[in-house]
Design a protein around this motif. Structure first.
Motif, PDB file in Angstrom:
ATOM      1  N   ALA A   5       0.830  -1.208   0.000  1.00  0.00           N
ATOM      2  CA  ALA A   5       0.000   0.000   0.000  1.00  0.00           C
ATOM      3  C   ALA A   5       0.865   1.259   0.000  1.00  0.00           C
ATOM      4  CB  ALA A   5      -0.930   0.001   1.209  1.00  0.00           C
ATOM      5  N   ASN A  63       1.491  10.984 -11.709  1.00  0.00           N
ATOM      6  CA  ASN A  63       1.035  10.362 -10.461  1.00  0.00           C
ATOM      7  C   ASN A  63      -0.438  10.706 -10.216  1.00  0.00           C
ATOM      8  OD1 ASN A  63       1.225  13.068  -9.463  1.00  0.00           O
ATOM      9  ND2 ASN A  63       3.401  12.688  -9.108  1.00  0.00           N
ATOM     10  N   THR A  64      -0.971  10.172  -9.147  1.00  0.00           N
ATOM     11  CA  THR A  64      -2.380  10.403  -8.790  1.00  0.00           C
ATOM     12  C   THR A  64      -2.637  11.889  -8.558  1.00  0.00           C
ATOM     13  OG1 THR A  64      -2.021   8.399  -7.492  1.00  0.00           O
ATOM     14  CG2 THR A  64      -4.171   9.416  -7.303  1.00  0.00           C
ATOM     15  N   SER A  65      -1.715  12.523  -7.856  1.00  0.00           N
ATOM     16  CA  SER A  65      -1.895  13.939  -7.513  1.00  0.00           C
ATOM     17  C   SER A  65      -2.015  14.794  -8.771  1.00  0.00           C
ATOM     18  CB  SER A  65      -0.706  14.434  -6.680  1.00  0.00           C
ATOM     19  OG  SER A  65      -0.490  13.598  -5.574  1.00  0.00           O
ATOM     20  N   PHE A  86      -6.174  10.559   1.956  1.00  0.00           N
ATOM     21  CA  PHE A  86      -4.750  10.864   1.829  1.00  0.00           C
ATOM     22  C   PHE A  86      -4.646  12.338   1.388  1.00  0.00           C
ATOM     23  CE2 PHE A  86      -0.588  10.719  -0.300  1.00  0.00           C
ATOM     24  CZ  PHE A  86       0.143  10.066   0.677  1.00  0.00           C
ATOM     25  N   SER A 145      -3.314  14.006  -0.896  1.00  0.00           N
ATOM     26  CA  SER A 145      -3.500  14.308  -2.335  1.00  0.00           C
ATOM     27  C   SER A 145      -4.953  14.569  -2.680  1.00  0.00           C
ATOM     28  CB  SER A 145      -3.055  13.121  -3.206  1.00  0.00           C
ATOM     29  OG  SER A 145      -1.806  12.681  -2.829  1.00  0.00           O
ATOM     30  N   SER A 174     -11.442   8.094  -2.140  1.00  0.00           N
ATOM     31  CA  SER A 174     -10.547   6.958  -2.391  1.00  0.00           C
ATOM     32  C   SER A 174     -11.372   5.679  -2.382  1.00  0.00           C
ATOM     33  CB  SER A 174      -9.494   6.842  -1.295  1.00  0.00           C
ATOM     34  OG  SER A 174      -8.651   7.955  -1.313  1.00  0.00           O
ATOM     35  N   TYR A 196      -6.480   4.888   2.659  1.00  0.00           N
ATOM     36  CA  TYR A 196      -5.071   4.499   2.749  1.00  0.00           C
ATOM     37  C   TYR A 196      -4.656   4.017   4.141  1.00  0.00           C
ATOM     38  CZ  TYR A 196      -3.598   8.658   5.348  1.00  0.00           C
ATOM     39  OH  TYR A 196      -3.423   9.599   6.322  1.00  0.00           O
ATOM     40  N   ASP A 223     -10.142   8.196  -6.491  1.00  0.00           N
ATOM     41  CA  ASP A 223      -8.717   7.942  -6.319  1.00  0.00           C
ATOM     42  C   ASP A 223      -8.588   6.428  -6.121  1.00  0.00           C
ATOM     43  OD1 ASP A 223      -6.248   7.367  -5.222  1.00  0.00           O
ATOM     44  OD2 ASP A 223      -6.170   9.130  -3.947  1.00  0.00           O
ATOM     45  N   ILE A 267      -5.912   4.422  -6.291  1.00  0.00           N
ATOM     46  CA  ILE A 267      -4.555   3.903  -6.111  1.00  0.00           C
ATOM     47  C   ILE A 267      -4.492   2.716  -5.138  1.00  0.00           C
ATOM     48  CG2 ILE A 267      -3.809   5.473  -4.250  1.00  0.00           C
ATOM     49  CD1 ILE A 267      -1.098   5.729  -5.728  1.00  0.00           C
ATOM     50  N   GLN A 268      -5.398   2.670  -4.174  1.00  0.00           N
ATOM     51  CA  GLN A 268      -5.341   1.557  -3.216  1.00  0.00           C
ATOM     52  C   GLN A 268      -6.220   0.373  -3.650  1.00  0.00           C
ATOM     53  OE1 GLN A 268      -3.086   1.275  -1.128  1.00  0.00           O
ATOM     54  NE2 GLN A 268      -2.510   3.274  -0.317  1.00  0.00           N
ATOM     55  N   ASP A 284      -1.505   5.842  -9.301  1.00  0.00           N
ATOM     56  CA  ASP A 284      -0.102   5.706  -9.662  1.00  0.00           C
ATOM     57  C   ASP A 284       0.219   4.206  -9.731  1.00  0.00           C
ATOM     58  OD1 ASP A 284       2.538   6.364 -10.153  1.00  0.00           O
ATOM     59  OD2 ASP A 284       2.638   7.845  -8.550  1.00  0.00           O
ATOM     60  N   HIS A 331       2.901   2.493  -8.596  1.00  0.00           N
ATOM     61  CA  HIS A 331       3.937   1.903  -7.740  1.00  0.00           C
ATOM     62  C   HIS A 331       3.417   1.133  -6.535  1.00  0.00           C
ATOM     63  CE1 HIS A 331       3.188   5.947  -6.027  1.00  0.00           C
ATOM     64  NE2 HIS A 331       3.364   5.331  -4.880  1.00  0.00           N
ATOM     65  N   LYS A 332       2.093   1.009  -6.425  1.00  0.00           N
ATOM     66  CA  LYS A 332       1.576   0.228  -5.284  1.00  0.00           C
ATOM     67  C   LYS A 332       1.135  -1.141  -5.799  1.00  0.00           C
ATOM     68  CE  LYS A 332       0.041   4.443  -2.906  1.00  0.00           C
ATOM     69  NZ  LYS A 332       1.054   4.646  -1.871  1.00  0.00           N
TER      70      LYS A 332
HETATM   71  C1  LIG Z   1      -5.198   7.078  -1.387  1.00  0.00           C
HETATM   72  C2  LIG Z   1      -3.914   7.649  -1.913  1.00  0.00           C
HETATM   73  N1  LIG Z   1      -3.942   8.598  -2.847  1.00  0.00           N
HETATM   74  C3  LIG Z   1      -2.805   9.116  -3.370  1.00  0.00           C
HETATM   75  C4  LIG Z   1      -1.566   8.691  -2.935  1.00  0.00           C
HETATM   76  C5  LIG Z   1      -0.307   9.268  -3.509  1.00  0.00           C
HETATM   77  O1  LIG Z   1      -0.477   9.571  -4.803  1.00  0.00           O
HETATM   78  P1  LIG Z   1       0.669   9.981  -5.818  1.00  0.00           P
HETATM   79  O2  LIG Z   1       1.980   9.919  -5.138  1.00  0.00           O
HETATM   80  O3  LIG Z   1       0.508   8.992  -6.911  1.00  0.00           O
HETATM   81  O4  LIG Z   1       0.302  11.345  -6.222  1.00  0.00           O
HETATM   82  C6  LIG Z   1      -1.483   7.707  -1.975  1.00  0.00           C
HETATM   83  C7  LIG Z   1      -0.161   7.251  -1.505  1.00  0.00           C
HETATM   84  O5  LIG Z   1      -0.001   6.655  -0.489  1.00  0.00           O
HETATM   85  C8  LIG Z   1      -2.683   7.168  -1.457  1.00  0.00           C
HETATM   86  O6  LIG Z   1      -2.647   6.202  -0.527  1.00  0.00           O
END
Ligand SMILES: Cc1ncc(COP(=O)(O)O)c(C=O)c1O
Length: 377
Positions: free
Chosen positions: A20, A79-81, A106, A108, A151, A155, A180, A182-183, A203, A205-206
């Motif tokens: 995660a 990236n997500t942001s 998170f 972001s 999300s 996270y 979002d 990513i998780q 993103d 990388h997870k």
């Molecule tokens: C729910 C969530 N959104 C966004 C991010 C980070 O996003 P990024 O670094 O891809 O912008 C994280 C990273 O831990 C996350 O857990």
């Protein structure tokens, strides 16, 4: 699954429970990067047309992972942001507009909306610590709500939301639904059509097992031109290779969000990592991950003094388990685990474990046994 163990070569004794945060790469991603480096060393970019084929394949894999009906809705982003920022600063806001988020996001997915304050946008943070979090989120949407951003999986707590219900509710009240992901993406199946979302981002990388710095942005076709662009360059044009051309327009596809040269190195790695997830199949990945999370959860629950902070119901979680251990400060517990080669994170007032579908039984057994010893100490 034994074939899969061959794809991972984590150091002897390492107990990696931190997908995660940032995941280890599979061997095929490592090989893709190694051979890309060799190719650059010896041939430079002579093979660029072949690189573009891999980049296109990556886009196709991402479209399938999101169940997007077309790659035209898929942009490759940093990236997500960045993708969240494309949405937040792309929409036209009016004073008094509201954005609904949760109180567990998170940064972001909070800061980007709070940054709209200068346009008179108000952010409503809804508590998810209630019996019906989706009901609470939907109830917070009023006549001024333009967008809900949430999300898929929180996270820290690991709480998984019913995205279909949220998407349906947003659609009914004319609210744009932004996820979002990513998780969840790469951990469990994800389906932009079934959840009826306007935007989704993650993103690589997870759970997707890729490198940092290359993510995906899904933007529903009918909304693409509603997002004002803030980054311009050659690559985002409708005719990107036509350098002599004086007139221009942004690409009609989501490539309009990709201003300049792509992250080709990242694309090599992520394409390879996603090929593994596709070979295994997301249903199988989710099943294997679910077994491992349940195993960890059952083991933790039997350790005296463990308080589980994550939802216990399997439909309410994905790959994250958060807990505390009586008699231990989180920082001390985290450091002790780290010294014992358990790679995990300190989040949301607890210790966060996040295995993946390939995590070996040894990793789970050894981690639980260490914690039992610490609880007895
Ligand atoms: C729910 C969530 N959104 C966004 C991010 C980070 O996003 P990024 O670094 O891809 O912008 C994280 C990273 O831990 C996350 O857990």
């Amino acid at each position: 699954m034994s074939l899969l163990q061959d794809e991972f070569a984590q150091a002897d004794g390492l107990r990696y429970l931190n997908h995660a945060a940032v995941a280890p790469w599979p061997k095929r991603a490592t090989r893709a990067v190694q051979s890309f480096a060799e190719e650059n060393l010896h041939l430079g970019a002579r093979g660029y047309p072949d690189w573009l084929i891999i980049e296109r394949r990556l886009r196709e894999r991402l479209a399938r992972l999101l169940n997007s009906s077309t790659t035209a809705d898929i942009a490759l982003v940093k990236n997500t942001s960045e993708a969240l920022s494309f949405v937040a600063f792309g929409l036209d806001w009016a004073t008094g507009d509201q954005v609904v988020i949760s109180d567990q996001e998170f940064p972001s997915n909070r800061v980007v909306w709070e940054a709209l304050k200068r346009f008179g946008v108000e952010v409503l943070q809804v508590s998810l610590d209630v019996p019906d979090p989706e009901g609470a989120l939907l109830a917070a949407c009023g006549p001024r709500t333009r967008l809900m951003s949430i999300s898929a999986v929180q996270y820290a707590s690991g709480l998984r939301l019913d995205l279909q219900r949220l998407g349906h509710g947003c659609r009914q009240s004319g609210v744009l639904f932004c996820v979002d992901a990513i998780q969840q993406l790469g951990a469990l199946p994800f389906d932009v059509q079934a959840i009826d979302c306007a935007f989704a981002m993650a993103d690589g990388h997870k759970w997707m097992l890729g490198p940092e710095g290359l993510g995906v942005f899904y933007c529903r076709s009918d909304l693409r031109e509603q997002l004002k662009l803030h980054e311009y360059g050659w690559h985002m044009l409708e005719h990107p290779g036509d350098y002599e051309r004086a007139d221009w327009e942004p690409s009609r596809t989501a490539r309009r969000f990709e201003c300049g040269s792509p992250n080709m190195l990242g694309a090599m790695a992520l394409e390879a990592s996603l090929s593994l997830l596709e070979e295994v199949g997301m249903e199988q990945v989710a099943l294997a991950l679910g077994e491992r999370v349940q195993w960890l959860q059952d083991g933790l629950a039997r350790i005296p003094g463990v308080q589980l902070l994550s939802p216990l119901d399997p439909v309410r979680r994905a790959g994250i388990l958060n807990f505390r251990l009586d008699g231990w400060e989180n920082q001390a517990l985290f450091e002790r685990l780290r010294a014992e080669q358990v790679v995990c994170a300190q989040r949301g007032g607890g210790i966060r474990f996040s295995p993946h579908f390939y995590t070996q039984p040894r990793v789970i057994e050894e981690t639980l046994s260490l914690l039992r010893q610490m609880a007895d100490a």
